[in-house]
Structure formats: C-alpha cells, structure tokens
Design a protein around this motif. Structure first.
Motif, PDB file in Angstrom:
ATOM      1  N   GLY A 122      -0.144  35.783 -42.233  1.00  0.00           N
ATOM      2  CA  GLY A 122      -0.229  36.741 -41.255  1.00  0.00           C
ATOM      3  C   GLY A 122       0.838  36.490 -39.992  1.00  0.00           C
ATOM      4  N   ALA A 123       1.185  37.602 -39.428  1.00  0.00           N
ATOM      5  CA  ALA A 123       2.141  37.519 -38.319  1.00  0.00           C
ATOM      6  C   ALA A 123       1.968  36.224 -37.327  1.00  0.00           C
ATOM      7  N   ALA A 124       0.794  36.067 -36.952  1.00  0.00           N
ATOM      8  CA  ALA A 124       0.416  35.067 -36.027  1.00  0.00           C
ATOM      9  C   ALA A 124       0.732  33.751 -36.538  1.00  0.00           C
TER      10      ALA A 124
ATOM     11  N   ARG B 297       4.292  28.794 -37.241  1.00  0.00           N
ATOM     12  CA  ARG B 297       5.121  27.853 -38.118  1.00  0.00           C
ATOM     13  C   ARG B 297       6.583  27.728 -37.368  1.00  0.00           C
ATOM     14  N   LEU B 298       6.889  29.109 -36.955  1.00  0.00           N
ATOM     15  CA  LEU B 298       8.454  29.147 -36.626  1.00  0.00           C
ATOM     16  C   LEU B 298       8.589  28.288 -35.250  1.00  0.00           C
ATOM     17  N   GLU B 299       7.648  28.113 -34.404  1.00  0.00           N
ATOM     18  CA  GLU B 299       7.762  27.286 -33.365  1.00  0.00           C
ATOM     19  C   GLU B 299       7.783  25.875 -33.570  1.00  0.00           C
ATOM     20  N   GLN B 300       7.041  25.481 -34.589  1.00  0.00           N
ATOM     21  CA  GLN B 300       7.022  24.142 -35.049  1.00  0.00           C
ATOM     22  C   GLN B 300       8.467  23.815 -35.610  1.00  0.00           C
ATOM     23  N   VAL B 301       9.033  24.568 -36.294  1.00  0.00           N
ATOM     24  CA  VAL B 301      10.273  24.528 -36.872  1.00  0.00           C
ATOM     25  C   VAL B 301      11.221  24.364 -35.640  1.00  0.00           C
TER      26      VAL B 301
ATOM     27  N   PRO C 185      12.226  36.394 -35.237  1.00  0.00           N
ATOM     28  CA  PRO C 185      10.985  37.122 -34.478  1.00  0.00           C
ATOM     29  C   PRO C 185       9.846  36.329 -34.570  1.00  0.00           C
ATOM     30  N   VAL C 186       9.083  36.338 -33.476  1.00  0.00           N
ATOM     31  CA  VAL C 186       7.967  35.492 -33.623  1.00  0.00           C
ATOM     32  C   VAL C 186       6.883  36.348 -34.154  1.00  0.00           C
TER      33      VAL C 186
END
Length: 213
Positions: A49-51, A56-60, A114-115
């Motif tokens: 899902g989007a959340a 995962r994006l913030e972890q990267v 995009p988050v």
C-alpha cells in the motif's frame, strides 16, 4: 512508440517502476550499494500500500544520508504544474563539474520521490526522473554533443546520440514496455535491466575518479 508516449500511457505501477529504475541506475552517484532500493522494488512486487511505500522510501533516504529537498539547491520537488523537470539549476549558483551536477540531479530524483504513491504523483516523478537520468548520462558521457536535446530524444528523435545516452534511453523504454506488456511479472526483468545500467554507470564514475586521481 516514443518514451514520452509510453510514460503518458503507463499505469501507476509502470510509472513507479520507471521512476524507481531511473533512480536505481543512478545510485552510484549517491554512494549507495546495489541493494539499497530493493525494499521499494519488493513493495511494487508485493503491491504494498501507499503507506508502506512511504515508510520504505524514508528508510532508503536514511540509508543514503544527507538532507533532501530545498537543501539540495531548490527543486527538490517536481514542478507543481506537472512539467516533469526538476533538473534546472534551481539556485543558479552553478556547478563545479559535470559530475557535481549529475550528483545533484540524482539527489533531487530521490528527494522528489512521492511519499504518497498516487497515480498523479508518480506520473510527474517518473517523467522528471526520465529527464534527469538522461541528463545525468549526458553529463558523464564525454562524447555527448553540445546540442544534445533530452526533449528531442524522449520524443523519438534519436539521431547522433552519444553511446551512454542512447543506452539509457533504450533502458527507459524497455522498462516501460515490460510493465505495459507483462504487468507485475515485468518487474523482475525490469530490475535486471536497471541492474545492468547501474553497473555501467558505476564503471563510468569509477573511470572518471581514476582519471582525477
């Protein structure tokens, strides 16, 4: 079909994979290892899902370090009007070298991801990543002609392209075609295409570093 047309017709998954693949090929400029974006690829394969994509994006971003967004010289987000280009000079302060500019463009690609993974958001991001990745390869290719136009290449006018830019254009088109033709099953071969491109760019960056040394 031109790259611009493929992006215009792609669905959300195809767009996210296209932007992610462009970023993945440019990871050597960010100092990341070959596995740093795997959680995002896995999320697309799992249809997370989007959340979960945002987490995962913030972890990267945390693994790659540094500040993103405005601190990178402005232009950390794609143009709100959807122009698909965050690769202008922004602050107008100039760059020390082509590689400096290439690094900044790669950082902006990551900053602009995009988050919230909405169709509209990933379309603008994928388009911007396409432009930035082609410009990065042009900056790092010593055979790039002074009049090389990224817009022309994306629209299908490919005469006289330098080898590195031509290969990047082919990879971008291939990724979009794989996702359009095979849906989720196209993710694995798309990742393989991106991995090949990352190895090429890493070798280019390494050669440039050796020449400076």
């Amino acid at each position: 079909m031109s790259l611009v047309e493929l992006i215009g017709q792609a669905d959300e998954r195809g767009l996210a994979a296209s932007g992610l693949a462009c970023l993945d090929r440019c990871v050597p400029l960010l100092g990341g290892d070959d596995e740093v974006l795997r959680p995002l690829w896995a999320g697309l394969a799992e249809d997370a899902g989007a959340a979960e994509w945002g987490e995962r994006l913030e972890q990267v971003r945390g693994k790659l370090g540094g500040e993103f967004g405005a601190a990178d010289g402005g232009g950390g987000e794609p143009d709100a009007g959807g122009s698909g280009d965050f690769s202008g000079s922004g602050s107008g302060s100039g760059f020390g070298s082509g590689e400096d500019e290439a690094v900044l463009l790669a950082r902006r690609m990551l900053a602009a991801a995009p988050v919230e993974r909405s169709a509209a958001g990933v379309r603008v991001w994928a388009d911007a990543c396409s432009v930035a990745a082609l410009r990065i390869h042009g900056l790092l290719d010593p055979l790039t002609g002074a009049g090389d136009s990224v817009d022309a290449r994306r629209e299908g006018r490919t005469e006289g392209m330098s080898p590195l830019v031509a290969a990047e254009l082919r990879r971008q088109i291939t990724v979009l075609e794989l996702l359009a033709g095979h849906g989720p099953a196209g993710l694995r071969p798309a990742l393989e295409v991106s991995t090949e491109g990352r190895r090429v760019l890493r070798a280019v960056v390494s050669r440039r570093s050796r020449r400076r040394g």
